[in-house]
Design a protein around this motif. Structure first.
Motif, PDB file in Angstrom:
ATOM      1  N   ASN A 228       0.528 -10.927  -6.395  1.00 37.68           N
ATOM      2  CA  ASN A 228      -0.071  -9.973  -5.445  1.00 37.68           C
ATOM      3  C   ASN A 228       0.732  -8.691  -5.344  1.00 37.68           C
ATOM      4  O   ASN A 228       0.171  -7.601  -5.230  1.00 37.68           O
ATOM      5  CB  ASN A 228      -0.188 -10.602  -4.048  1.00 37.68           C
ATOM      6  CG  ASN A 228      -1.340 -11.576  -3.990  1.00 37.68           C
ATOM      7  OD1 ASN A 228      -2.314 -11.440  -4.738  1.00 37.68           O
ATOM      8  ND2 ASN A 228      -1.233 -12.576  -3.141  1.00 37.68           N
ATOM      9  N   GLN A 229       2.064  -8.817  -5.375  1.00 38.28           N
ATOM     10  CA  GLN A 229       2.896  -7.606  -5.290  1.00 38.28           C
ATOM     11  C   GLN A 229       2.641  -6.700  -6.495  1.00 38.28           C
ATOM     12  O   GLN A 229       2.584  -5.483  -6.364  1.00 38.28           O
ATOM     13  CB  GLN A 229       4.377  -7.989  -5.204  1.00 38.28           C
ATOM     14  CG  GLN A 229       4.756  -8.577  -3.846  1.00 38.28           C
ATOM     15  CD  GLN A 229       6.168  -9.143  -3.821  1.00 38.28           C
ATOM     16  OE1 GLN A 229       6.667  -9.664  -4.830  1.00 38.28           O
ATOM     17  NE2 GLN A 229       6.809  -9.062  -2.674  1.00 38.28           N
ATOM     18  N   LEU A 230       2.492  -7.313  -7.647  1.00 36.11           N
ATOM     19  CA  LEU A 230       2.211  -6.518  -8.856  1.00 36.11           C
ATOM     20  C   LEU A 230       0.826  -5.877  -8.763  1.00 36.11           C
ATOM     21  O   LEU A 230       0.657  -4.678  -9.011  1.00 36.11           O
ATOM     22  CB  LEU A 230       2.286  -7.397 -10.106  1.00 36.11           C
ATOM     23  CG  LEU A 230       3.675  -7.898 -10.505  1.00 36.11           C
ATOM     24  CD1 LEU A 230       3.567  -8.913 -11.638  1.00 36.11           C
ATOM     25  CD2 LEU A 230       4.566  -6.738 -10.930  1.00 36.11           C
ATOM     26  N   LYS A 231      -0.149  -6.678  -8.382  1.00 36.13           N
ATOM     27  CA  LYS A 231      -1.536  -6.181  -8.271  1.00 36.13           C
ATOM     28  C   LYS A 231      -1.610  -5.025  -7.291  1.00 36.13           C
ATOM     29  O   LYS A 231      -2.130  -3.955  -7.607  1.00 36.13           O
ATOM     30  CB  LYS A 231      -2.434  -7.298  -7.739  1.00 36.13           C
ATOM     31  CG  LYS A 231      -3.156  -8.057  -8.814  1.00 36.13           C
ATOM     32  CD  LYS A 231      -4.323  -8.861  -8.235  1.00 36.13           C
ATOM     33  CE  LYS A 231      -4.716  -9.881  -9.270  1.00 36.13           C
ATOM     34  NZ  LYS A 231      -4.344 -11.249  -8.916  1.00 36.13           N
ATOM     35  N   ASP A 232      -1.093  -5.275  -6.075  1.00 33.71           N
ATOM     36  CA  ASP A 232      -1.265  -4.283  -5.013  1.00 33.71           C
ATOM     37  C   ASP A 232      -0.375  -3.060  -5.214  1.00 33.71           C
ATOM     38  O   ASP A 232      -0.718  -1.961  -4.797  1.00 33.71           O
ATOM     39  CB  ASP A 232      -0.971  -4.913  -3.639  1.00 33.71           C
ATOM     40  CG  ASP A 232      -1.972  -6.017  -3.318  1.00 33.71           C
ATOM     41  OD1 ASP A 232      -3.037  -6.047  -3.956  1.00 33.71           O
ATOM     42  OD2 ASP A 232      -1.670  -6.852  -2.438  1.00 33.71           O
ATOM     43  N   GLY A 233       0.754  -3.261  -5.845  1.00 30.40           N
ATOM     44  CA  GLY A 233       1.682  -2.127  -6.005  1.00 30.40           C
ATOM     45  C   GLY A 233       1.462  -1.326  -7.273  1.00 30.40           C
ATOM     46  O   GLY A 233       1.657  -0.112  -7.299  1.00 30.40           O
ATOM     47  N   LEU A 234       1.036  -2.012  -8.354  1.00 27.58           N
ATOM     48  CA  LEU A 234       1.099  -1.334  -9.667  1.00 27.58           C
ATOM     49  C   LEU A 234      -0.177  -1.366 -10.497  1.00 27.58           C
ATOM     50  O   LEU A 234      -0.330  -0.553 -11.413  1.00 27.58           O
ATOM     51  CB  LEU A 234       2.211  -1.983 -10.513  1.00 27.58           C
ATOM     52  CG  LEU A 234       3.637  -1.891  -9.978  1.00 27.58           C
ATOM     53  CD1 LEU A 234       4.575  -2.650 -10.914  1.00 27.58           C
ATOM     54  CD2 LEU A 234       4.088  -0.453  -9.836  1.00 27.58           C
TER      55      LEU A 234
ATOM     56  N   GLU B 256       0.838  -1.215   0.000  1.00 24.16           N
ATOM     57  CA  GLU B 256       0.000   0.000   0.000  1.00 24.16           C
ATOM     58  C   GLU B 256       0.871   1.263   0.000  1.00 24.16           C
ATOM     59  O   GLU B 256       0.636   2.190  -0.772  1.00 24.16           O
ATOM     60  CB  GLU B 256      -0.883  -0.044   1.245  1.00 24.16           C
ATOM     61  CG  GLU B 256      -1.997   0.978   1.217  1.00 24.16           C
ATOM     62  CD  GLU B 256      -2.722   1.049   2.567  1.00 24.16           C
ATOM     63  OE1 GLU B 256      -2.430   0.239   3.474  1.00 24.16           O
ATOM     64  OE2 GLU B 256      -3.568   1.953   2.691  1.00 24.16           O
ATOM     65  N   ILE B 257       1.895   1.274   0.840  1.00 22.73           N
ATOM     66  CA  ILE B 257       2.810   2.427   0.874  1.00 22.73           C
ATOM     67  C   ILE B 257       3.508   2.554  -0.482  1.00 22.73           C
ATOM     68  O   ILE B 257       3.643   3.649  -1.035  1.00 22.73           O
ATOM     69  CB  ILE B 257       3.852   2.253   2.009  1.00 22.73           C
ATOM     70  CG1 ILE B 257       3.174   2.381   3.367  1.00 22.73           C
ATOM     71  CG2 ILE B 257       4.994   3.271   1.869  1.00 22.73           C
ATOM     72  CD1 ILE B 257       4.065   2.015   4.546  1.00 22.73           C
ATOM     73  N   LEU B 258       3.915   1.415  -1.022  1.00 25.63           N
ATOM     74  CA  LEU B 258       4.660   1.449  -2.293  1.00 25.63           C
ATOM     75  C   LEU B 258       3.773   1.904  -3.449  1.00 25.63           C
ATOM     76  O   LEU B 258       4.244   2.579  -4.366  1.00 25.63           O
ATOM     77  CB  LEU B 258       5.292   0.089  -2.571  1.00 25.63           C
ATOM     78  CG  LEU B 258       6.393  -0.239  -1.563  1.00 25.63           C
ATOM     79  CD1 LEU B 258       6.820  -1.681  -1.665  1.00 25.63           C
ATOM     80  CD2 LEU B 258       7.575   0.703  -1.765  1.00 25.63           C
ATOM     81  N   ALA B 259       2.498   1.554  -3.386  1.00 30.39           N
ATOM     82  CA  ALA B 259       1.577   2.040  -4.417  1.00 30.39           C
ATOM     83  C   ALA B 259       1.503   3.570  -4.352  1.00 30.39           C
ATOM     84  O   ALA B 259       1.517   4.251  -5.385  1.00 30.39           O
ATOM     85  CB  ALA B 259       0.201   1.414  -4.218  1.00 30.39           C
ATOM     86  N   LYS B 260       1.445   4.105  -3.135  1.00 30.41           N
ATOM     87  CA  LYS B 260       1.381   5.572  -2.982  1.00 30.41           C
ATOM     88  C   LYS B 260       2.671   6.234  -3.472  1.00 30.41           C
ATOM     89  O   LYS B 260       2.663   7.266  -4.130  1.00 30.41           O
ATOM     90  CB  LYS B 260       1.141   5.938  -1.512  1.00 30.41           C
ATOM     91  CG  LYS B 260      -0.287   5.696  -1.060  1.00 30.41           C
ATOM     92  CD  LYS B 260      -0.421   5.712   0.439  1.00 30.41           C
ATOM     93  CE  LYS B 260      -0.627   7.109   0.996  1.00 30.41           C
ATOM     94  NZ  LYS B 260      -0.985   7.087   2.435  1.00 30.41           N
ATOM     95  N   LYS B 261       3.789   5.616  -3.145  1.00 31.15           N
ATOM     96  CA  LYS B 261       5.082   6.171  -3.581  1.00 31.15           C
ATOM     97  C   LYS B 261       5.181   6.148  -5.101  1.00 31.15           C
ATOM     98  O   LYS B 261       5.669   7.085  -5.728  1.00 31.15           O
ATOM     99  CB  LYS B 261       6.249   5.355  -2.999  1.00 31.15           C
ATOM    100  CG  LYS B 261       6.473   5.561  -1.526  1.00 31.15           C
ATOM    101  CD  LYS B 261       7.754   4.855  -1.103  1.00 31.15           C
ATOM    102  CE  LYS B 261       8.087   5.220   0.341  1.00 31.15           C
ATOM    103  NZ  LYS B 261       9.485   5.046   0.671  1.00 31.15           N
ATOM    104  N   THR B 262       4.739   5.043  -5.683  1.00 23.27           N
ATOM    105  CA  THR B 262       4.843   4.907  -7.144  1.00 23.27           C
ATOM    106  C   THR B 262       3.991   5.963  -7.841  1.00 23.27           C
ATOM    107  O   THR B 262       4.450   6.623  -8.788  1.00 23.27           O
ATOM    108  CB  THR B 262       4.409   3.489  -7.574  1.00 23.27           C
ATOM    109  OG1 THR B 262       5.212   2.548  -6.859  1.00 23.27           O
ATOM    110  CG2 THR B 262       4.600   3.273  -9.058  1.00 23.27           C
TER     111      THR B 262
END
Ligand code: PEP
Length: 249
Positions: A144-150, A106-112
């Motif tokens: 999941n990392q791809l889905k949730d992050g990007l 979630e944090i990484l999605a915001k940063k991206t």
């Protein structure tokens, strides 16, 4: 057509003077290549790296940034601060940021989103832990990392994303994924992106492999069709090793 990229992540290594020596050596020895070459020194050394690399093919990039524009975030660095010193690319989601500093998807999605909104290019890192690989859950984890992050991103911004698949069990351990394991996962990543977006985005995104890439294994790993280069930790701190890895691309 996707780029070939070799990026060195220097983490919390190299003082100001040590970095000057390493950069001078790398600039002198970097071979002619169509690949993009990047190095990520610590924040405090970035302005000096930018100055030293002004007429070099090597791009200085940042190791991290915060998602907020500015404010009460002691010790953090914003996208505008990076842009203000000429930095155009930032690594996000490195496994050490995830495991040591508690950065969630979630944090990484915001940063991206924050980085892409400012037109920074993002090298987005992800990868499974050893238990996930052993239990056969690695594809799920990466999915999941791809889905949730990007996967909340608009298709247009994907031209500013580079992916770095870094199995955590191979980072700094000397144990590397086999070229076949890297290829298998990179192909899976491309297919997952194609399913979520389209073939065009999937085919044009560069996917780097990271995890104990050394001069002795780089050629074989980079020869795999879905491996577009490497994110290199330890071996990028040594001029001859990093140059040998660049030559392997
Ligand atoms: C990294 O930290 O991104 C990395 C790949 O490290 P190493 O090459 O040392 O495994």
């Amino acid at each position: 057509m996707r780029s070939k990229i070799v990026a060195g992540n220097w983490k919390m290594n190299k003082t100001y003077n040590e970095m000057e020596i390493l950069l001078a050596e790398l600039s002198a020895k970097v071979p002619d290549t169509e690949a993009e070459i990047m190095v990520a020194p610590t924040f405090v050394n970035l302005p000096r790296a930018f100055k030293m690399l002004e007429s070099s093919v090597i791009e200085p990039i940042a190791q991290n940034m915060h998602f907020a524009e500015s404010g009460a975030y002691t010790g953090e660095v914003s996208a505008d601060m990076l842009l203000g010193i000429g930095i155009e690319t930032v690594i996000l989601g490195h496994s050490e940021r995830r495991s040591v500093f508690g950065e969630t998807d979630e944090i990484l999605a915001k940063k991206t989103i924050a980085a892409l909104e400012k037109n920074l290019r993002v090298v987005f890192c992800f990868g499974e832990e050893l238990e996930d690989r052993k239990s056969g859950n690695h594809f799920n984890i990466v999915d999941n990392q791809l889905k949730d992050g990007l996967f909340n991103l608009r298709p247009e911004v994907w031209s500013n994303i580079v992916l770095a698949y870094e199995p955590v069990w191979a980072i700094g351990t000397g144990e590397t994924a086999s070229p076949e394991q890297a290829q298998e996962m990179h192909a899976f990543i491309r297919k997952t992106i194609s399913n979520e977006y389209d073939d065009n985005i999937a085919e044009n995104v560069s996917i780097l492999y990271g995890g104990s890439v050394k001069p002795g294994n780089a050629t074989e790993i980079f020869s795999k069709p879905d491996v577009d280069g490497g994110l290199i930790g330890g071996a990028s701190l040594n001029t001859d090793d990093f140059i040998a890895i660049i030559k392997a691309i």
